[in-house]
Write an enzyme that holds these catalytic residues in place. Sequence first.
Site, PDB file in Angstrom:
ATOM      1  N   GLU A 324       0.752  -1.296   0.092  1.00  0.00           N
ATOM      2  CA  GLU A 324       0.232   0.052  -0.166  1.00  0.00           C
ATOM      3  C   GLU A 324       0.897   1.069   0.066  1.00  0.00           C
ATOM      4  O   GLU A 324       0.745   2.039   0.926  1.00  0.00           O
ATOM      5  CB  GLU A 324      -0.915  -0.128   1.154  1.00  0.00           C
ATOM      6  CG  GLU A 324      -1.949  -1.086   1.080  1.00  0.00           C
ATOM      7  CD  GLU A 324      -3.009  -1.272   2.053  1.00  0.00           C
ATOM      8  OE1 GLU A 324      -3.058  -0.093   3.096  1.00  0.00           O
ATOM      9  OE2 GLU A 324      -3.778  -2.068   2.444  1.00  0.00           O
ATOM     10  N   ASN A 367       2.222  -4.599  -3.460  1.00  0.00           N
ATOM     11  CA  ASN A 367       0.787  -5.099  -3.167  1.00  0.00           C
ATOM     12  C   ASN A 367       0.018  -3.881  -2.855  1.00  0.00           C
ATOM     13  O   ASN A 367       0.517  -3.015  -1.763  1.00  0.00           O
ATOM     14  CB  ASN A 367       0.767  -6.050  -1.879  1.00  0.00           C
ATOM     15  CG  ASN A 367      -0.734  -6.631  -1.615  1.00  0.00           C
ATOM     16  OD1 ASN A 367      -1.028  -7.049  -2.628  1.00  0.00           O
ATOM     17  ND2 ASN A 367      -1.085  -6.746  -0.534  1.00  0.00           N
ATOM     18  N   HIS A 402     -10.365  -6.511  -2.771  1.00  0.00           N
ATOM     19  CA  HIS A 402     -11.470  -6.135  -1.802  1.00  0.00           C
ATOM     20  C   HIS A 402     -12.488  -5.469  -2.294  1.00  0.00           C
ATOM     21  O   HIS A 402     -12.486  -4.206  -2.443  1.00  0.00           O
ATOM     22  CB  HIS A 402     -10.923  -5.442  -0.414  1.00  0.00           C
ATOM     23  CG  HIS A 402      -9.834  -6.044   0.298  1.00  0.00           C
ATOM     24  ND1 HIS A 402      -9.980  -7.250   0.780  1.00  0.00           N
ATOM     25  CD2 HIS A 402      -8.500  -5.774   0.481  1.00  0.00           C
ATOM     26  CE1 HIS A 402      -8.956  -7.514   1.664  1.00  0.00           C
ATOM     27  NE2 HIS A 402      -8.039  -6.708   1.214  1.00  0.00           N
ATOM     28  N   GLU A 431      -5.997 -10.657  -1.552  1.00  0.00           N
ATOM     29  CA  GLU A 431      -6.630 -10.537  -0.333  1.00  0.00           C
ATOM     30  C   GLU A 431      -8.250 -10.640  -0.760  1.00  0.00           C
ATOM     31  O   GLU A 431      -8.985  -9.630  -0.272  1.00  0.00           O
ATOM     32  CB  GLU A 431      -6.417  -9.102   0.113  1.00  0.00           C
ATOM     33  CG  GLU A 431      -4.879  -9.371   0.620  1.00  0.00           C
ATOM     34  CD  GLU A 431      -4.391  -7.982   1.275  1.00  0.00           C
ATOM     35  OE1 GLU A 431      -5.538  -7.329   1.954  1.00  0.00           O
ATOM     36  OE2 GLU A 431      -3.349  -7.455   1.438  1.00  0.00           O
ATOM     37  N   ASP A 433     -12.105 -10.509  -1.403  1.00  0.00           N
ATOM     38  CA  ASP A 433     -13.436 -10.895  -0.592  1.00  0.00           C
ATOM     39  C   ASP A 433     -14.397 -10.258  -1.261  1.00  0.00           C
ATOM     40  O   ASP A 433     -13.773  -9.055  -2.012  1.00  0.00           O
ATOM     41  CB  ASP A 433     -13.470 -10.621   0.955  1.00  0.00           C
ATOM     42  CG  ASP A 433     -12.734  -9.466   1.273  1.00  0.00           C
ATOM     43  OD1 ASP A 433     -12.725  -8.442   0.727  1.00  0.00           O
ATOM     44  OD2 ASP A 433     -12.162  -9.206   2.459  1.00  0.00           O
TER      45      ASP A 433
END
Length: 651
Positions: A324, A367, A402, A431, A433
């Site tokens: 990030e 990432n 996400h 990651e 979801d």
Amino acid sequence: MRALARLAVTTLMVAAPVAAVTVATTANAAGDPAPITVLTSDFEDGTSQGWTGRSAETIASSTAVAHGGTRSLAISGRTAAWQGPSHDVLGTFEKGTAYTISAWVRMESGSDSARLSVERRTGEVAAYDQVVGNTAVISGGWTNLTGRYTLATDVDFLRIYVETASTTGSFYLDDVTASYVPSLPIQTDIPAVKDVVPEFPVGAAITGAEIIGDHGSLLKRHFTSVTPGNALKWDATEPTENTFSYAQADPLIAFAETNGLAIRGHTLVWHNQTPSWVFTGADGQPMTATAEDKELLLARLENHIRNVAGHYGSDIGVWDVVNEVIDENQADGLRRSTWYTVAGLDYIRTAFRVAREVLPDAKLFINDYNTNVPAKRDKLYNLVAQLRAEGVPIDGVGHQMHINVSWPSIAETEAMIEKFAPLGVEQQVTEMDVSIYTNSSETFPAPPADRLLQQAYVYRDMFALFREHASEITSVTLWGLADDNTWLDTFPVTRKDAPLLFDTRLQAKPAYWGVADPSKIGTSPSPSVSSSPSSSPSSSPSAGSSTCAVTYRVTGSWPGGFQGDVKVANTGTAAISGWKLAWRFAGGQQVAQLWNGSVAQSGADVTVTNASWNGAIAPGGTASFGFLGSATGGNPAPAAFALNGTNCAVL
């Protein structure tokens, strides 16, 4: 990872002025058996029922107020925010069982934020697990703190407790329960995810709770890789300088190796979950952009990577080296973290250089989240292209993914993948979801069937896209194993989410079938991914759209900062095609980070522009965005808002 960037920020629900506030973080599926209650404290017998203070505070039964019945537990004489009522559950909670803990809390006067946590000890080593994060508590009504907790290790000491975030005011506790729903065996008559998706490894992020009992069986059956969600971060591995601990990570790594699961390391460098000592200079002051501070910071970074990465060596084949680092609202696209303000790009260069020296055969990734947003995607692309041209050993780009049931579109996601293909780097979904919520205002007591079906379509279409691009996408990791343990239960607000393939009882959901066998969910397209309105903001209102309404809420606050949520409603008769919302902060607040839009701030004046996917607002429709801000003094809400130059009603 975005998940724990968000987790590092405490969140709370805004309390109504007088009514009781319920914060629900659990929901049982229809047909579940009745929960088995293992702890009940209602204080109606006039005793503290086993509750004691964590220090010298006073704990006593009281008839002043009660949530139910005529009595509650009064906690007074506190001299520190961490002091509060505590109850021993060592002989009550069993390892591997997911307990729902519920407690009702009310301030005696004023307001604060309360937390529900667990303290556990093994030998002389103490650890603290948060069950419910900071939640607004007032004197005018009762607030319910509810969350799930699974004990994952053998312990000598285990207590649940309630504390506050900032004040030492007296408060009341009532109607505490702890219960569990009897587990179901995992389904062995359904295809394993790893077998139906042979193109790349499919993994899950895990904690200690995911490697024991039925959770461990589910993990081994369906997945081929794991990511330790928190256990490899700086605060877990080097909490104090040059003192390294692998107590959290080693059991996860050992489980993976025993069961033939590949491991993604996450993460060596991040602006969150990094202890404050890392950014403290030799003079004891916060670091600034001096040559001395930069040298010290990079030396600490190198030492950390050599120790943590070196501890696991070839056992971990992929690492998120830096996490990030992009802020698309900056002209150069770089997040103004302390890492950057002290060391510039050299912290990224150093991290990858040292990681390559320690791990010559590992794949090294950068990432980030929201990489399907064009502005962020392009800034990340430019950074990776620049650093690789310099010889920085970046092997891959991680897309967190996400997302939710209405965003992003397949086209936006495919554009993300195709953007990085010319760089010749690997790409991994790190990651993933899929939230059942589309904005921060929604809350469901249980996941609605239509949202679960919509979620299944999203998983179906996204996995189909990833498989089409298997030459670029080399791994897909879901941020969790099942819905009983997801960071989205507390971010961006506290509510029960259901973002994964398996439900809270580890049973396959429609989302699972969207990946394993889409024919079982029908052939209807997902509205969330089949189309996405994309429009640029106009400088004036669309014709006929002369009315609007804005809902502005502070959904979380902590010393020096807060989280806000804004909903814009089109109350006119014509569609809005592209929007800009403007307001003034009267208390000196500054927006630090914003999602679902882009922000510009000059002094007190803030302007937020729509993202590509939410620029169209139909009559009666809404668009929402959220942000993190700083507030060093008061935090008054803006008095007025203007949408495309037109004043809006403030709700």
